[in-house]
Design an enzyme around this catalytic site. Structure first.
Site, PDB file in Angstrom:
ATOM      1  N   SER A 206       0.827  -1.197   0.000  1.00 52.64           N
ATOM      2  CA  SER A 206       0.000   0.000   0.000  1.00 52.64           C
ATOM      3  C   SER A 206       0.867   1.256   0.000  1.00 52.64           C
ATOM      4  O   SER A 206       1.670   1.447  -0.903  1.00 52.64           O
ATOM      5  CB  SER A 206      -0.958  -0.042   1.194  1.00 52.64           C
ATOM      6  OG  SER A 206      -1.972   0.918   1.054  1.00 52.64           O
ATOM      7  N   ASP A 279      -9.152  -6.047  -4.393  1.00 51.76           N
ATOM      8  CA  ASP A 279      -8.793  -4.920  -3.528  1.00 51.76           C
ATOM      9  C   ASP A 279      -9.952  -3.924  -3.502  1.00 51.76           C
ATOM     10  O   ASP A 279     -10.346  -3.378  -4.538  1.00 51.76           O
ATOM     11  CB  ASP A 279      -7.523  -4.249  -4.060  1.00 51.76           C
ATOM     12  CG  ASP A 279      -6.920  -3.267  -3.068  1.00 51.76           C
ATOM     13  OD1 ASP A 279      -7.685  -2.615  -2.331  1.00 51.76           O
ATOM     14  OD2 ASP A 279      -5.678  -3.156  -3.016  1.00 51.76           O
ATOM     15  N   HIS A 310      -7.384  -5.681   0.041  1.00 49.64           N
ATOM     16  CA  HIS A 310      -6.290  -4.733   0.259  1.00 49.64           C
ATOM     17  C   HIS A 310      -5.297  -5.189   1.326  1.00 49.64           C
ATOM     18  O   HIS A 310      -4.095  -5.076   1.154  1.00 49.64           O
ATOM     19  CB  HIS A 310      -6.848  -3.362   0.637  1.00 49.64           C
ATOM     20  CG  HIS A 310      -5.812  -2.284   0.657  1.00 49.64           C
ATOM     21  ND1 HIS A 310      -5.191  -1.839  -0.494  1.00 49.64           N
ATOM     22  CD2 HIS A 310      -5.264  -1.583   1.678  1.00 49.64           C
ATOM     23  CE1 HIS A 310      -4.312  -0.912  -0.175  1.00 49.64           C
ATOM     24  NE2 HIS A 310      -4.343  -0.738   1.122  1.00 49.64           N
TER      25      HIS A 310
END
Length: 415
Positions: A206, A279, A310
């Site tokens: 991320s 995601d 995610h």
């Protein structure tokens, strides 16, 4: 006849007056609506401008302890993890080898101290070192399960760190500051006496993916490879996804960039892209776009994990995740001499001979491990293109029911 004409004139006048009044009312309402919408947009823009860093960087989100020492058992220190990637039995009834690790506080260029853990392989000099950059929420202790399995099954050193303002690290997070943090940690790793010949690989999940790409862009001669997982093209691109009504004014209010889509086009080292196709926060198309932009890379691989979201892509992928990582990392173990250009010829030959013996030993150990961990076809768990098998059988992951982790706060969640 005159009276009739007057009546018609008065009727027309009244009609015109009514039409004019109605038009005025409609115009007034439209003007009021425009003012309200404009005011709301300006308010949101002002909040974004003044609070954007607080919205992105969340060292202590609701439900998360601030420091690793406050985390649930197993997520407080690498000391609770074994070299096999499993959490060590607290009763101590089963003899297990603990991961060899060091704890340090690294000082940044602007004087802040960062908390780091360095997980070291027995042959740490010749094993690649993965510098692990985490997401925007929580401390590095919650990465220990993933890091321990990387250590055990990819045969690599793992360097974990908390950004400034996170965990026990000093300071307040910002884009400039976190880039300085990454610089300091890379320099620390290169200077470490047990990592003299180790090649540096940046890894980021991320937000950490943007940090990993930016670091590789600044130091292309020191970073040998990059691994990114569920990262985004840029902060601006994420604002377009989460707040599309700000698309045309964000350039005037957004102070952060994290423009991976610009930097990745210049990278030439090998890159592994790991993308969860489900995601729910960062569109999977961002990862695919970054892959397509990395045209100058000597090697690039895109690994899509079916049903990976995610924060749980590495969990959903199971054993296949670590197989892919191990295969990617092997190239940095076998060609160690490329990282030691300043060595003498005699030292270089000695290092190569030593590495040859250790490589053979690692390959033999991996073959033995594969024999012991062979999974019967009936036990395989179908997982689309990820092709993963039951991680209990292959990775022997500790699934202790007493460990209850708070739900990870998603990146860029506006509070």
């Amino acid at each position: 006849r005159d009276k009739t004409s007057k009546i018609y004139i008065m009727s027309d006048t009244i009609s015109e007056t009514a039409d004019g009044s109605l038009s005025s009312v409609i115009f007034s309402w439209l003007l009021l609506g425009t003012k309200i919408v404009g005011g709301l947009m300006l308010t949101v823009a002002a909040l974004l401008y003044t609070n954007q860093e607080k919205m992105l960087y969340m060292p202590n989100p609701p439900g998360f302890p601030r420091t690793p020492s406050e985390n649930p058992r197993g997520y407080q220190s690498p000391a609770t993890w074994g070299t096999n990637g499993r959490m060590i039995n607290p009763a101590g009834t089963i003899p297990e080898d603990k991961i060899d690790f060091e704890e340090h506080f690294v000082t940044t260029e602007d004087g802040f101290k960062l908390h780091v853990w360095l997980l070291l392989q027995p042959n740490s000099q010749n094993a690649p070192t993965l510098i692990y950059f985490h997401g925007n929420a929580g401390n590095m202790g919650f990465l220990l399960k993933n890091a321990a399995l990387m250590y055990a099954h990819a045969k690599i050193n793992v360097l974990l760190m908390d950004y400034r303002g996170y965990g026990r690290s000093e300071g307040v997070p910002s884009e400039k500051g976190i880039n300085l943090d990454a610089d300091a940690v890379l320099k620390f790793a290169i200077a470490h006496p047990r990592l003299t010949h180790s090649r540096m690989i940046t890894f980021g999940r991320s937000l950490g993916g943007a940090v990993a790409i930016a670091l590789a862009h600044r130091f292309p001669n020191l970073v040998a490879g990059v691994v990114v997982e569920n990262t985004f093209m840029s902060v601006g691109a994420m604002v377009d996804v989460l707040m599309p009504f700000l698309k045309y004014i964000r350039r005037f209010v957004l102070c952060m960039n994290w423009d991976s889509d610009v930097k990745i086009a210049d990278l030439k080292m090998p890159i592994l892209f790991i993308s969860g196709d489900s995601d729910e926060l960062v569109p999977a198309s961002h990862m695919r776009t970054l892959y397509n932009l990395a045209e100058k890379c000597t090697q690039r691989e895109f690994y899509s994990v079916v049903r990976g979201t995610h924060n749980d892509t590495f969990e959903v992928a199971g054993a296949e995740y670590y197989r892919r990582l191990r295969a990617f990392m092997r190239q940095f173990t076998k060609h160690r001499e490329e990282a030691t250009g300043t060595m003498s010829r005699a030292d270089n030959q000695s290092c190569m001979q030593q590495e040859h013996g250790e490589t053979e030993q690692v390959e033999e150990e991996e073959d033995e491990d594969d024999e012991r961990k062979t999974v019967h076809p009936a036990a395989m768990r179908q997982s689309g293109s990820s092709g993963s098998v039951d991680e209990e059988g292959y990775l022997m992951v500790d699934k202790e029911p007493s460990v209850s982790l708070p739900t990870m706060t998603t990146n860029f969640q506006v509070k």
